[in-house]
Design an enzyme around this catalytic site. Structure first.
Site, PDB file in Angstrom:
ATOM      1  N   HIS A 403       0.913  -1.314  -0.215  1.00  0.00           N
ATOM      2  CA  HIS A 403       0.120  -0.165   0.125  1.00  0.00           C
ATOM      3  C   HIS A 403       0.923   1.331   0.146  1.00  0.00           C
ATOM      4  CE1 HIS A 403      -2.897   2.922   0.829  1.00  0.00           C
ATOM      5  NE2 HIS A 403      -4.037   1.969   0.993  1.00  0.00           N
ATOM      6  N   GLU A 416      -6.671   5.552   1.517  1.00  0.00           N
ATOM      7  CA  GLU A 416      -6.681   6.175   0.090  1.00  0.00           C
ATOM      8  C   GLU A 416      -7.935   7.217   0.028  1.00  0.00           C
ATOM      9  OE1 GLU A 416      -7.619   2.746  -2.625  1.00  0.00           O
ATOM     10  OE2 GLU A 416      -5.646   2.998  -3.452  1.00  0.00           O
ATOM     11  N   ARG A 419      -6.639  10.848  -0.733  1.00  0.00           N
ATOM     12  CA  ARG A 419      -6.356  11.129  -2.133  1.00  0.00           C
ATOM     13  C   ARG A 419      -7.990  11.304  -2.996  1.00  0.00           C
ATOM     14  NH1 ARG A 419      -2.848   6.464  -3.547  1.00  0.00           N
ATOM     15  NH2 ARG A 419      -3.405   5.737  -1.376  1.00  0.00           N
ATOM     16  N   ARG A 440      -2.599   0.662  -6.550  1.00  0.00           N
ATOM     17  CA  ARG A 440      -1.700   0.707  -5.438  1.00  0.00           C
ATOM     18  C   ARG A 440      -0.119   0.282  -5.998  1.00  0.00           C
ATOM     19  NH1 ARG A 440      -5.806  -1.817  -0.916  1.00  0.00           N
ATOM     20  NH2 ARG A 440      -7.114   0.440  -0.702  1.00  0.00           N
ATOM     21  N   HIS A 544       0.651  -4.628   2.657  1.00  0.00           N
ATOM     22  CA  HIS A 544      -1.019  -4.475   2.923  1.00  0.00           C
ATOM     23  C   HIS A 544      -1.758  -5.884   2.571  1.00  0.00           C
ATOM     24  CE1 HIS A 544      -4.458  -2.467   3.877  1.00  0.00           C
ATOM     25  NE2 HIS A 544      -4.929  -2.232   2.657  1.00  0.00           N
ATOM     26  N   HIS A 545      -1.899  -6.436   1.493  1.00  0.00           N
ATOM     27  CA  HIS A 545      -2.825  -7.408   1.120  1.00  0.00           C
ATOM     28  C   HIS A 545      -2.184  -8.636   0.545  1.00  0.00           C
ATOM     29  CE1 HIS A 545      -7.083  -8.378   1.002  1.00  0.00           C
ATOM     30  NE2 HIS A 545      -6.683  -9.272  -0.333  1.00  0.00           N
ATOM     31  N   ARG A 584      -5.074  -6.033  -5.578  1.00  0.00           N
ATOM     32  CA  ARG A 584      -6.507  -5.533  -5.271  1.00  0.00           C
ATOM     33  C   ARG A 584      -6.765  -4.067  -5.360  1.00  0.00           C
ATOM     34  NH1 ARG A 584      -8.524  -3.832  -0.937  1.00  0.00           N
ATOM     35  NH2 ARG A 584      -6.817  -4.194   0.491  1.00  0.00           N
TER      36      ARG A 584
END
Ligand code: ADP
Length: 610
Positions: A403, A416, A419, A440, A544-545, A584
């Site tokens: 991220h 996010e 932004r 991302r 992050h993911h 993602r």
């Protein structure tokens, strides 16, 4: 993945689970503590209440320790601003542990490091003010070894993990009339879901219809009307670099609207719309009060579980799936004082991803070995290892998302949404360097190429009253000034960087007003930066993911290496792979857990009825 590695990790989980001591309340007043290990250290302390104060994750932490007759008789900690569910658990649990142990030799709360450290520091200060060297209280303990007892439980559906997917599945299974057990290895529910900061993507919703009707700006209206199920599928697959499982994406998109309605039906409406990062469309559905979607949903899910009479077995880690002739027939699990056999007609794995399992991530990408992660320490991939023992297949394991806006000191993610609301990114030279709202992975890679591989996210005061924004200030992430020039000084920019920065903001404002094209082709979140005070947060990419995980079909049935269904075994959420492909897009983690959590709850219930 090797079996040996998975076994090692599972033992680690059990040890982590065992580390959590018995739970005590926050205000334990006047307990009849008898002779204790701590008492010799405290023997000469005058009776009284001693105080220490520190700064926690979200504000002041105050510790009050009462010492009477050479023993600790009361410990209170207040820290109202600690994150509910994480730091809040530390505030609740540590005092009781100190009282019981009569020492500072206690387990803190994993996943709430900042709060735990602040609480322990405040307690040390309290003892210091009593004339006690806190180090003398570390080496002592009242706790003896605990003998674990065995217990067998029976249910229709057992769910492993009480994050978003697990709780959505548990609620659904209960709504289907099933007898449900849910185990959670941490002392709190919520998992990474608690940290989800933006909203939930969905398409074809009544919320979109209402927002389109209310939109005054024609372009916004058009973008909302264009945010259809089919475009949602396209945007998700484009964001995922075309390797997503198209059927999984279609199911998520087609059922997303019903999922938003279902959330509303359990008291968790998401009426506010925003553009989704990496797209020009309005799929993002957010809570009305501007709070982060994760905490909001975890609170609603917990309340619903309570209302339905489902008690989450906390500090209980699943270690193994019971394999009955190739069919999942329950789990083995361990808590600090028990070893459980939980027999069930079906099993749902909702253990989240592996974004805190550095060995596993580094086996795919060695550069991640020392990266900062936004994940809870529970995200070790347990469900993947357990299912692999049953022959399950995995997919896309090598796709691990960074991220782009993570506060490096504590892994806190800066949403996010900032932004989407007009924030921009500048490097240490005061220059913008990318379309700040590209996907991302693209923004993260652009940041890593900047001098010293970090950036600042810069925003103004238009949304500063929202809960999400206030948290960044109270958590000490921001620098602030009344003017852009002042902000440049607060960020420590030299004269050249300051000049660049002022120009970058001027140019951005022109693009927002339609006076010129944005120099990086950004076409959403075009909101001017012109209302002081102005804020900046220093950020860099963080893990992050984990996009990959167990291979499932659209019924959330776990598939084996031959593509065959493993009977009785279901999985939902970040433990699965295929939905997000190689990257993602923001807002799809929540769509995934709610849609597939519900599908898992329904299908595991149907299986249990067979
Ligand atoms: P998702 O977004 O897919 O719901 P989360 O990270 O929000 O994932 O939640 C996963 C939950 O599963 C976390 O609360 C985590 O502590 C829990 N968990 C992980 N491994 C185990 C395990 N072995 N036993 C019980 N709970 C687990």
């Amino acid at each position: 993945m090797k079996n040996k590695q998975s076994k090692g990790i599972l033992s680690l989980i059990v040890v982590v689970a065992m580390m959590f001591a018995v739970v005590f309340g926050v205000k334990v007043v006047g307990s009849n503590t008898t002779a204790s290990a701590g008492s010799s250290v405290l023997a000469n302390v005058a009776d009284g209440t001693y105080t220490g104060q520190t700064k926690g994750f979200g504000g002041d932490i105050i510790a009050e320790v009462t010492i009477e007759g050479g023993a600790i008789t009361d410990v209170k900690v207040t820290g109202d601003s600690e994150t509910e569910g994480l730091g809040g658990v530390a505030v609740e649990k540590i005092p009781g542990r100190v009282l019981e142990a009569q020492s500072l030799n206690v387990d803190t709360v994993s996943g709430a490091t900042v709060s735990s450290t602040a609480i322990m520091d405040a307690l040390r200060m309290a003892f210091e003010s009593a004339g006690v060297n806190p180090d003398d209280l570390v080496g002592v303990t009242n706790e003896g070894p605990k003998e674990k007892t065995e217990e067998t439980l029976d249910c229709d559906v057992v769910i492993v993990g009480a994050g978003g997917a697990g709780m959505a599945a548990a609620i659904t299974a209960k709504q289907e009339g099933k007898n449900v057990i849910i185990v959670e290895k941490m002392p709190y529910v919520g998992g990474n879901t608690t940290k989800a900061s933006g909203g939930m993507n969905a398409a074809g919703t009544k919320e979109q219809k209402a927002a389109a009707e209310a939109a005054e700006d024609e372009e916004v209206k058009e973008a909302i009307l264009d945010s259809t199920v089919e475009n949602y599928i396209k945007d998700t697959i484009a964001g995922g670099h075309d390797i997503n499982d198209p059927e999984l994406v279609r199911t998520m998109a087609e059922q997303s609207s019903a999922a938003v309605d279902w959330l509303e039906s359990i008291g968790a409406p998401l009426p506010t719309l925003a553009p989704t990062g990496g797209t020009v469309h309005y799929y993002l559905h957010e809570p009305e009060d501007g709070s982060a979607v994760g905490e909001f949903l975890v609170k609603s899910f917990s309340q619903t579980l309570e209302d339905l009479g489902i008690e989450v077995m906390l500090e209980t880690a699943a270690t193994e799936i019971i394999n009955q002739d190739g069919k999942a027939a329950g789990i083995k699990a361990e808590s600090p004082d028990k070893i459980y056999t939980i027999n069930a007609k079906s099993v749902i794995l909702a253990t989240g991803g592996f974004g805190a399992n550095f060995d596993l991530m580094a086996s795919y990408d060695p550069s991640l070995a020392n990266a900062v992660t936004t994940n809870t320490p529970a995200a070790t991939g347990d469900g993947i290892f357990m299912a692999e023992e049953m022959g399950a297949d995995t997919v896309d394991m090598e796709y691990i998302q960074l991220h782009p806006t993570v506060f490096q000191e504590n892994g806190l993610l800066v949403s996010e949404r900032l932004r989407s609301n007009g924030a921009i990114l500048v490097n240490k030279e005061g220059k913008r360097f990318t379309n700040d709202l590209a996907t991302r992975d693209a923004v993260s890679q652009a940041e890593l190429k900047q001098p010293d591989a970090f950036a600042y996210i810069v925003y103004d005061s238009k949304y500063a009253e929202e809960k999400l924004y206030q948290k960044y200030v109270s958590n000490g992430l921001t620098v602030e000034a009344d003017s852009i020039e002042g902000l440049a000084d607060a960020m420590g920019f030299d004269a050249t960087a300051k000049e660049n920065f002022v120009k970058a903001v001027e140019s951005w404002n022109k693009a927002c007003k339609g006076e010129q094209e944005d120099e990086f082709g950004r076409n959403n979140g075009l909101v001017t930066l012109d209302e002081g005070p102005f804020f900046a947060i220093k950020i860099a990419p963080g893990i992050h993911h984990t996009m990959g995980g167990l291979k499932i079909n659209t019924n959330t049935e776990v598939l084996d290496k031959d593509g065959k269904v493993i009977p009785g075994l279901f999985a939902a959420g970040e433990v699965t792979g295929g939905v997000h492909g190689g990257n993602r897009i923001g807002g799809n983690a929540v769509a995934d857990i709610v849609v597939y959590g519900r599908i898992a709850g329904k299908n595991a219930s149907d299986f249990a009825s067979k």
